[in-house]
Design a protein around this motif. Structure first.
Motif, PDB file in Angstrom:
ATOM      1  N   ARG A 165     -85.062  26.713  76.124  1.00  0.00           N
ATOM      2  CA  ARG A 165     -84.308  26.259  77.282  1.00  0.00           C
ATOM      3  C   ARG A 165     -84.267  27.383  78.308  1.00  0.00           C
ATOM      4  O   ARG A 165     -83.999  28.544  77.976  1.00  0.00           O
ATOM      5  CB  ARG A 165     -82.890  25.872  76.865  1.00  0.00           C
ATOM      6  CG  ARG A 165     -82.343  24.649  77.565  1.00  0.00           C
ATOM      7  CD  ARG A 165     -81.049  24.158  76.968  1.00  0.00           C
ATOM      8  NE  ARG A 165     -79.969  25.110  77.014  1.00  0.00           N
ATOM      9  CZ  ARG A 165     -79.262  25.394  78.106  1.00  0.00           C
ATOM     10  NH1 ARG A 165     -79.508  24.760  79.221  1.00  0.00           N
ATOM     11  NH2 ARG A 165     -78.302  26.282  78.063  1.00  0.00           N
TER      12      ARG A 165
ATOM     13  N   GLY B  59     -82.138  28.077  80.649  1.00  0.00           N
ATOM     14  CA  GLY B  59     -80.820  28.709  80.761  1.00  0.00           C
ATOM     15  C   GLY B  59     -80.582  29.764  79.689  1.00  0.00           C
ATOM     16  O   GLY B  59     -80.008  30.820  79.970  1.00  0.00           O
TER      17      GLY B  59
ATOM     18  N   ASP C 175     -81.518  25.136  84.646  1.00  0.00           N
ATOM     19  CA  ASP C 175     -81.182  25.715  83.335  1.00  0.00           C
ATOM     20  C   ASP C 175     -81.484  24.763  82.191  1.00  0.00           C
ATOM     21  O   ASP C 175     -81.717  25.195  81.068  1.00  0.00           O
ATOM     22  CB  ASP C 175     -79.707  26.109  83.282  1.00  0.00           C
ATOM     23  CG  ASP C 175     -79.433  27.404  84.040  1.00  0.00           C
ATOM     24  OD1 ASP C 175     -80.396  28.142  84.343  1.00  0.00           O
ATOM     25  OD2 ASP C 175     -78.253  27.674  84.322  1.00  0.00           O
ATOM     26  N   SER C 176     -81.476  23.473  82.448  1.00  0.00           N
ATOM     27  CA  SER C 176     -81.697  22.487  81.389  1.00  0.00           C
ATOM     28  C   SER C 176     -83.184  22.243  81.102  1.00  0.00           C
ATOM     29  O   SER C 176     -83.515  21.537  80.156  1.00  0.00           O
ATOM     30  CB  SER C 176     -81.036  21.164  81.761  1.00  0.00           C
ATOM     31  OG  SER C 176     -81.576  20.678  82.972  1.00  0.00           O
TER      32      SER C 176
ATOM     33  N   ARG D  13     -82.625  32.827  80.682  1.00  0.00           N
ATOM     34  CA  ARG D  13     -82.012  33.527  81.828  1.00  0.00           C
ATOM     35  C   ARG D  13     -80.856  34.412  81.377  1.00  0.00           C
ATOM     36  O   ARG D  13     -80.688  35.524  81.903  1.00  0.00           O
ATOM     37  CB  ARG D  13     -81.508  32.519  82.850  1.00  0.00           C
ATOM     38  CG  ARG D  13     -82.598  31.970  83.703  1.00  0.00           C
ATOM     39  CD  ARG D  13     -82.056  31.200  84.880  1.00  0.00           C
ATOM     40  NE  ARG D  13     -83.179  30.707  85.655  1.00  0.00           N
ATOM     41  CZ  ARG D  13     -83.331  29.455  86.028  1.00  0.00           C
ATOM     42  NH1 ARG D  13     -82.419  28.552  85.736  1.00  0.00           N
ATOM     43  NH2 ARG D  13     -84.385  29.090  86.706  1.00  0.00           N
ATOM     44  N   LYS D  14     -80.057  33.955  80.435  1.00  0.00           N
ATOM     45  CA  LYS D  14     -78.940  34.757  79.924  1.00  0.00           C
ATOM     46  C   LYS D  14     -79.445  36.078  79.347  1.00  0.00           C
ATOM     47  O   LYS D  14     -78.872  37.127  79.555  1.00  0.00           O
ATOM     48  CB  LYS D  14     -78.160  33.990  78.869  1.00  0.00           C
ATOM     49  CG  LYS D  14     -77.319  32.880  79.423  1.00  0.00           C
ATOM     50  CD  LYS D  14     -76.631  32.121  78.317  1.00  0.00           C
ATOM     51  CE  LYS D  14     -75.964  30.866  78.839  1.00  0.00           C
ATOM     52  NZ  LYS D  14     -75.408  30.039  77.765  1.00  0.00           N
TER      53      LYS D  14
END
Length: 75
Positions: free
Chosen positions: A64, A66, A21-22, A69-70
């Motif tokens: 990013r 992450g 995620d980073s 993905r959200k």
């Protein structure tokens, strides 16, 4: 005779699921993930439907993993 060459997928897009995620990805990956054009990426950023990218250096802008993905999970 013209040969059509298929644009290669960025390696980061092929391996998106295995990225932490980073991690950060560049604009071609975002375009591929959402199947949108460059102009649409920036329209979505302006509307707030895509997160604002981070400026990693003077000439490098990236998102990013992450955060992306959200958004993908919310669809």
């Amino acid at each position: 005779m013209y040969l059509r060459t298929k644009k290669a997928l960025p390696l980061a897009l092929e391996n998106f699921d295995s990225q932490p995620d980073s991690a950060f990805v560049r604009q071609p990956v975002v375009e591929g993930l959402f199947a949108i054009s460059s102009a649409t990426v920036w329209r979505m950023v302006k509307r707030g439907t895509l997160p604002t990218p981070r400026k990693l250096s003077e000439r490098i802008t990236a998102w990013r993993v992450g955060d992306l993905r959200k958004i993908l999970q919310a669809k």
